[in-house]
Design a protein around this motif. Structure first.
Motif, short mmCIF file in Angstrom:
data_model
loop_
_atom_site.label_atom_id
_atom_site.label_comp_id
_atom_site.label_asym_id
_atom_site.label_seq_id
_atom_site.Cartn_x
_atom_site.Cartn_y
_atom_site.Cartn_z
N GLN A 85 -44.78 0.93 93.63
CA GLN A 85 -46.15 1.12 93.31
C GLN A 85 -46.53 2.77 93.19
N ASP A 86 -45.44 3.58 93.67
CA ASP A 86 -45.92 5.06 93.44
C ASP A 86 -45.66 5.58 92.03
N LEU A 87 -44.43 4.82 91.53
CA LEU A 87 -44.29 4.93 90.09
C LEU A 87 -45.48 4.68 89.09
N GLN A 88 -46.15 3.47 89.31
CA GLN A 88 -47.32 3.08 88.67
C GLN A 88 -48.36 3.83 88.86
N LEU A 89 -48.34 4.33 89.99
CA LEU A 89 -49.70 5.31 90.36
C LEU A 89 -49.44 6.59 89.45
N ALA A 90 -48.24 7.33 89.46
CA ALA A 90 -47.87 8.43 88.68
C ALA A 90 -48.14 8.42 87.14
N SER A 91 -47.49 7.15 86.47
CA SER A 91 -47.62 6.81 85.21
C SER A 91 -49.30 6.84 84.79
N GLN A 92 -50.04 6.54 85.55
CA GLN A 92 -51.43 6.61 85.05
C GLN A 92 -52.16 7.93 85.56
N ALA A 93 -51.60 8.85 86.00
CA ALA A 93 -52.29 10.23 86.41
C ALA A 93 -52.16 11.12 85.18
N GLN A 94 -52.90 12.13 85.50
CA GLN A 94 -52.69 13.14 84.35
C GLN A 94 -51.80 14.40 84.66
N LEU A 95 -51.71 14.80 86.06
CA LEU A 95 -51.02 15.87 86.47
C LEU A 95 -50.25 15.24 87.78
N PHE A 96 -49.00 15.78 87.69
CA PHE A 96 -47.97 15.39 88.70
C PHE A 96 -47.28 16.67 89.34
N VAL A 97 -47.54 17.02 90.53
CA VAL A 97 -47.33 18.46 91.29
C VAL A 97 -46.04 17.95 92.23
N TYR A 98 -44.96 18.75 91.94
CA TYR A 98 -43.95 18.58 93.00
C TYR A 98 -43.19 19.93 93.41
N ASN A 99 -42.70 19.94 94.41
CA ASN A 99 -42.03 21.24 94.86
C ASN A 99 -41.01 21.81 94.23
N GLY A 100 -40.00 21.03 93.80
CA GLY A 100 -38.77 21.58 93.04
C GLY A 100 -37.98 22.21 93.98
N ALA A 101 -36.91 23.17 93.50
CA ALA A 101 -35.90 23.93 94.29
C ALA A 101 -35.10 22.66 95.23
N GLY A 102 -35.04 21.59 94.53
CA GLY A 102 -34.11 20.50 95.28
C GLY A 102 -34.75 19.84 96.39
N LEU A 103 -36.00 19.89 96.51
CA LEU A 103 -36.61 19.10 97.52
C LEU A 103 -36.68 17.76 97.50
N GLU A 104 -37.31 17.37 96.24
CA GLU A 104 -37.36 16.12 95.85
C GLU A 104 -36.33 15.63 95.07
N GLY A 105 -35.13 15.09 95.49
CA GLY A 105 -34.04 14.71 94.38
C GLY A 105 -34.41 13.83 93.93
N TRP A 106 -35.41 12.82 94.17
CA TRP A 106 -35.51 11.64 93.24
C TRP A 106 -36.62 12.08 92.00
#
Length: 317
Positions: A85-106
């Protein structure tokens, strides 16, 4: 990583129920929601991976944005992995903000699974922050064992907020002036917080702090402290018996007054070390997420960072 549900051999009725449930999820994501977990028509929809990014995006986006955070209150982001359901949510958004620097390995597999092409603008918020490697030294992009906890320093948070502002402007140029105005208001708060930390910790430059989780490298670098961690970059890392012996010896030799722990993971290790050394335990919050109580009380990044400063001063006096 494949985020699609895996269905084995099921009856047609069971399969029909699964399809109906999936359809319900899609419809709920497409509609205007009141629970903060749905997308909203007429606004730019933003998905953030965890609390500090949600806070910045919410402050900058204001009334022009609908910001949804993936990691719920009370959950440690190192423990969390996305669901379908998180994948579905992101697929319909306009902006996806993540930290990077290896935090979100997925993230890479997750965004590939979203299948949104150029419609979803991806923002690595830590871009431009001078990163620290796992041993405490600075490293460039691509360094190994990078410390991902960039947001714990107000100085880094200013850089991250600027990246998020730029993304809003790119994704929704019609409201660029409003995003810029709200960014400046947030920057003023972060700059004031930076000044408080610089002034409040100035008498203690070069001093040591002992933390349960190696999450404070950027804060220590920017304000002249040194951290010794019981565990590594992930709070789930288990220290060896000899590590515990060394930490206890270090605390006694350096007359450390307090051992810091964080609220989203167990304080057992910090309590054990404190009992062996007569040190007290204090909270030093890495701001990886709010507890349910903090969320209900209206706490935010600024208020919790100010409490961190108070506890640091208490431990170092």
């Amino acid at each position: 990583m494949d985020f699609r549900p895996k269905f084995g051999r099921r009856s047609r009725s069971a399969a029909a129920l699964v399809l109906l449930a999936a359809l319900a999820v899609v419809l709920s994501l497409s509609a205007c929601g009141k629970n903060g977990n749905s997308l909203v028509k007429g606004k730019i929809n933003v998905v953030t991976t965890f609390y500090p990014l949600y806070y910045m995006a919410h402050e900058i986006g204001g009334e022009d944005a609908n910001v949804v955070n993936l990691v719920p209150a009370g959950v440690e982001p190192h423990d969390w992995t996305p669901k379908s359901q998180d994948l579905q949510l992101a697929s319909q958004a306009q902006l996806f903000v993540y930290n990077g620097a290896g935090l979100e390995g997925w993230t890479e597999d997750f965004l590939g699974g979203a299948g949104s092409g150029d419609k979803l603008l991806k923002v690595e918020a830590s871009q431009g922050v001078k990163l620290i490697n796992g041993s405490g030294g600075e490293t460039g992009e691509g360094g190994l064992s990078v410390d991902p906890h960039t947001w714990v320093s107000p100085k880094s948070a200013v850089v991250m907020a600027g990246n998020i502002r730029d993304a809003f402007v790119k994704a929704d140029a019609a409201h660029a002036a409003a995003y810029e105005s709200r960014y400046q208001a947030l920057k003023d708060k972060l700059d004031a917080l930076d000044a408080e930390f610089a002034q409040g910790l100035a008498p203690y430059r070069g001093r040591d702090i002992v933390v349960s989780h190696q999450a404070f490298g950027y804060l220590c670098r920017d304000y002249g402290l040194r951290q010794t961690a019981v565990m590594g970059l992930s709070p789930e890392a288990e220290p060896r018996a000899q590590d515990m012996v060394n930490i206890i010896k270090y605390i006694k030799e350096h007359k450390i007054k307090a051992v810091f722990f964080e609220e989203l993971v167990s304080s057992n290790l910090a309590d054990t070390i404190a009992s062996e050394t007569d040190a007290q335990t204090l909270v030093l919050n890495p701001l990886e997420g709010l507890t349910n109580e903090q969320e209900k009380a209206g706490e935010d990044y600024i208020s919790l960072m100010k409490r961190n400063l108070q506890n640091l001063q208490k431990a170092l006096q």
